[in-house]
Design an enzyme around this catalytic site. Structure first.
Site, short mmCIF file in Angstrom:
data_model
loop_
_atom_site.label_atom_id
_atom_site.label_comp_id
_atom_site.label_asym_id
_atom_site.label_seq_id
_atom_site.Cartn_x
_atom_site.Cartn_y
_atom_site.Cartn_z
N ASP A 250 4.31 30.43 -0.07
CA ASP A 250 5.38 29.59 -0.56
C ASP A 250 5.63 28.49 0.48
OD1 ASP A 250 7.50 28.83 -2.26
OD2 ASP A 250 8.94 29.93 -1.04
N ASP B 198 9.02 26.15 0.81
CA ASP B 198 10.38 26.11 1.33
C ASP B 198 10.84 27.51 1.74
OD1 ASP B 198 11.09 23.27 0.99
OD2 ASP B 198 10.72 23.69 -1.12
#
Length: 258
Positions: A12, A14
């Protein structure tokens, strides 16, 4: 599960690599280690506003060098899904360059006239006119797709309504729920695996959210690493009926695993 040999990585963005535009300590080193080792990897995001080029530039400003082709957004996953379902089809898209570019590159025609799909993505400005058009097209028979189910997104002033919230409005007006392609749908991870020719048995997912990254990783058959630099805190892990393969403080702990 921890004895698996990890050859490919999904991560991922953020909360794992960056936070508010700044690199999380260890993130530049982790990506550099992947590139030096020649490991196939993708950076995943549910954000459908930006193109891969935009996001690569954003990461570069934070000191993290990720090639454009190593970024996989919910918009790209949605376009890949639609190209598989109805090759060369048509769509009415509500979104920004990240979504419209991905649809164009997948061979889709964008139209407001009798489209195969209404595709709802993220945008900074949802207009009442655009939502009205989407409602009428869905009522007229267009299939309803949304890039991701996130109901709010962050802004400096506070939360903003996001794709899931606007989709709920269209659903209320039409009685039709969308099919969400992005996380936590493992479909997004499967399309990512296809993109880098990876196998679930030898791929790991790194995320900061139990309810999207980890659950989708588990459902896609991946080894999962939860980092505690984003949304989920250590005390919250046991509140879920599923567990990640590993919980680590941050991505800095994974550089040696590459």
């Amino acid at each position: 599960m921890s004895d698996r040999k990890i050859e490919c990585w999904l991560t991922d963005m953020d909360g794992v690599l960056v936070h508010e535009g700044k690199a999380i300590p260890g993130a530049p080193e982790f990506i550099a280690a992947l590139r030096d080792a020649g490991r196939p990897f993708l950076v995943l995001t549910n954000n459908s506003i930006f193109t891969g080029r935009d996001l690569a530039a954003r990461l570069s400003r934070a000191g993290i060098e990720v090639p454009e082709e190593s970024i996989w957004t919910s918009a790209m996953a949605t376009a890949a899904f639609l190209a598989d379902q109805v090759p060369g089809g048509s769509a009415h898209a509500i979104g920004e360059a990240g979504l419209t570019t991905a649809l164009h590159e997948a061979g889709y025609t964008l139209t407001e006239t009798d489209p195969d799909y209404v595709v709802l993505g993220e945008t900074r400005t949802y207009s009442f006119e655009a939502i009205t058009k989407a409602i009428r097209l869905v009522k007229g028979g267009a299939r309803f797709i949304a890039t991701n189910p996130d109901t709010t997104g962050p802004s400096p002033e506070g939360p903003l309504p996001a794709t899931g919230a606007v989709a709920a409005m269209i659903t209320a007006a039409t009685g039709r729920a969308p099919y969400y392609v992005g996380k936590p749908n493992p479909m997004m991870f499967r399309s990512a695996l296809n993109r880098i020719d990876a196998h679930s048995e030898t791929t790991a997912m790194i995320g900061d959210r139990m309810d999207t990254d980890v659950v989708a990783g588990i459902e896609a058959g991946l080894e999962t690493f939860l980092v505690l630099t984003g949304s989920t805190e250590a005390a919250e892990v046991d509140q879920h009926p599923f567990r990640p393969s590993h919980v680590v403080d941050s991505i800095a702990d994974l550089v040696e695993r590459v």
